[in-house]
Design a protein around this motif. Structure first.
Motif, short mmCIF file in Angstrom:
data_model
loop_
_atom_site.label_atom_id
_atom_site.label_comp_id
_atom_site.label_asym_id
_atom_site.label_seq_id
_atom_site.Cartn_x
_atom_site.Cartn_y
_atom_site.Cartn_z
N ALA A 16 0.83 -1.20 0.00
CA ALA A 16 0.00 0.00 0.00
C ALA A 16 0.87 1.26 0.00
O ALA A 16 0.59 2.22 -0.72
N GLU A 17 1.93 1.23 0.79
CA GLU A 17 2.85 2.37 0.84
C GLU A 17 3.50 2.61 -0.53
O GLU A 17 3.57 3.74 -1.00
N LEU A 18 3.96 1.55 -1.16
CA LEU A 18 4.59 1.67 -2.48
C LEU A 18 3.62 2.20 -3.53
O LEU A 18 4.01 2.96 -4.43
N ALA A 19 2.36 1.80 -3.42
CA ALA A 19 1.34 2.24 -4.38
C ALA A 19 0.73 3.59 -3.98
O ALA A 19 -0.09 4.13 -4.72
N ASP A 20 1.11 4.10 -2.82
CA ASP A 20 0.61 5.39 -2.33
C ASP A 20 -0.90 5.38 -2.15
O ASP A 20 -1.61 6.28 -2.58
N ILE A 21 -1.39 4.28 -1.53
CA ILE A 21 -2.80 4.18 -1.19
C ILE A 21 -2.91 3.70 0.25
O ILE A 21 -1.93 3.21 0.82
N THR A 23 -3.69 1.49 3.54
CA THR A 23 -3.54 0.06 3.82
C THR A 23 -4.88 -0.66 3.82
O THR A 23 -5.02 -1.73 3.24
N GLY A 24 -5.87 -0.07 4.47
CA GLY A 24 -7.20 -0.69 4.51
C GLY A 24 -7.81 -0.80 3.12
O GLY A 24 -8.41 -1.82 2.77
N TYR A 25 -7.63 0.25 2.33
CA TYR A 25 -8.16 0.25 0.97
C TYR A 25 -7.45 -0.82 0.14
O TYR A 25 -8.10 -1.57 -0.59
N TYR A 26 -6.13 -0.92 0.29
CA TYR A 26 -5.41 -1.97 -0.45
C TYR A 26 -5.93 -3.35 -0.05
O TYR A 26 -6.15 -4.21 -0.90
N GLY A 27 -6.14 -3.56 1.23
CA GLY A 27 -6.67 -4.85 1.69
C GLY A 27 -8.02 -5.17 1.07
O GLY A 27 -8.28 -6.30 0.66
N GLN A 28 -8.89 -4.15 0.96
CA GLN A 28 -10.19 -4.34 0.33
C GLN A 28 -10.04 -4.69 -1.15
O GLN A 28 -10.76 -5.54 -1.66
N LEU A 29 -9.11 -4.04 -1.81
CA LEU A 29 -8.87 -4.35 -3.23
C LEU A 29 -8.37 -5.77 -3.38
O LEU A 29 -8.80 -6.50 -4.29
N GLU A 30 -7.47 -6.17 -2.51
CA GLU A 30 -6.87 -7.50 -2.61
C GLU A 30 -7.90 -8.61 -2.44
O GLU A 30 -7.81 -9.63 -3.12
N VAL A 31 -8.86 -8.41 -1.57
CA VAL A 31 -9.88 -9.44 -1.37
C VAL A 31 -11.12 -9.23 -2.24
O VAL A 31 -12.04 -10.04 -2.21
N GLY A 32 -11.11 -8.14 -3.01
CA GLY A 32 -12.19 -7.92 -3.96
C GLY A 32 -13.45 -7.30 -3.40
O GLY A 32 -14.52 -7.42 -4.00
N MET A 36 -11.56 -0.01 -7.79
CA MET A 36 -10.49 0.98 -7.85
C MET A 36 -10.69 1.93 -9.02
O MET A 36 -11.32 1.58 -10.01
N SER A 37 -10.12 3.10 -8.87
CA SER A 37 -10.13 4.09 -9.95
C SER A 37 -9.00 3.77 -10.93
O SER A 37 -8.12 2.94 -10.64
N ILE A 38 -9.02 4.44 -12.06
CA ILE A 38 -7.94 4.28 -13.03
C ILE A 38 -6.61 4.70 -12.41
O ILE A 38 -5.58 4.05 -12.61
N LYS A 43 -1.27 3.12 -10.34
CA LYS A 43 -0.32 3.04 -9.22
C LYS A 43 0.03 1.59 -8.89
O LYS A 43 1.19 1.25 -8.68
N LEU A 44 -0.98 0.73 -8.84
CA LEU A 44 -0.73 -0.68 -8.54
C LEU A 44 0.07 -1.35 -9.65
O LEU A 44 0.99 -2.13 -9.38
N SER A 45 -0.28 -1.06 -10.88
CA SER A 45 0.44 -1.63 -12.02
C SER A 45 1.93 -1.29 -11.95
O SER A 45 2.79 -2.15 -12.13
N GLN A 46 2.21 -0.04 -11.66
CA GLN A 46 3.60 0.39 -11.59
C GLN A 46 4.32 -0.20 -10.38
O GLN A 46 5.45 -0.67 -10.51
N SER A 47 3.69 -0.19 -9.24
CA SER A 47 4.37 -0.67 -8.04
C SER A 47 4.52 -2.19 -8.02
O SER A 47 5.45 -2.72 -7.43
#
Length: 96
Positions: A16-21, A23-32, A36-38, A43-47
């Protein structure tokens, strides 16, 4: 996303830190449980060093496989090809 994060040896917090988002939001994305926005997708693609298509679809990616892009481009008009080229140039500039 979880598999790639684990391959990179990262915790959710570090990813989450590397993607600049958040932590809780990253966790929600990871479990679906969240969308997410474009900007977040970029950010995730790059990180994660993954193509956006892989993050969206979760499968079918092989390093160096450009067949999906080629298929899309084959259906474009000349104007659309020029626009696609401009967008790709902007994306690659942002990735640097």
């Amino acid at each position: 996303m979880r598999q790639r994060r684990q391959e990179l040896g990262l915790t959710r917090e570090k990813m989450a830190e590397l993607a600049d988002i958040g932590t809780g939001y990253y966790g929600q994305l990871e479990v679906g449980t969240s969308q997410m926005s474009i900007d977040t997708l970029i950010k995730l693609s790059q990180s994660m060093h993954l193509p956006m298509e892989y993050i969206i679809h979760g499968s079918g990616y092989k390093p160096g496989d450009t067949s999906g892009v080629q298929e899309l481009l084959s259906r474009c008009t000349d104007r659309e090809l020029k626009l696609a080229e401009d967008v790709l140039k902007l994306f690659l500039m942002k990735a640097d």
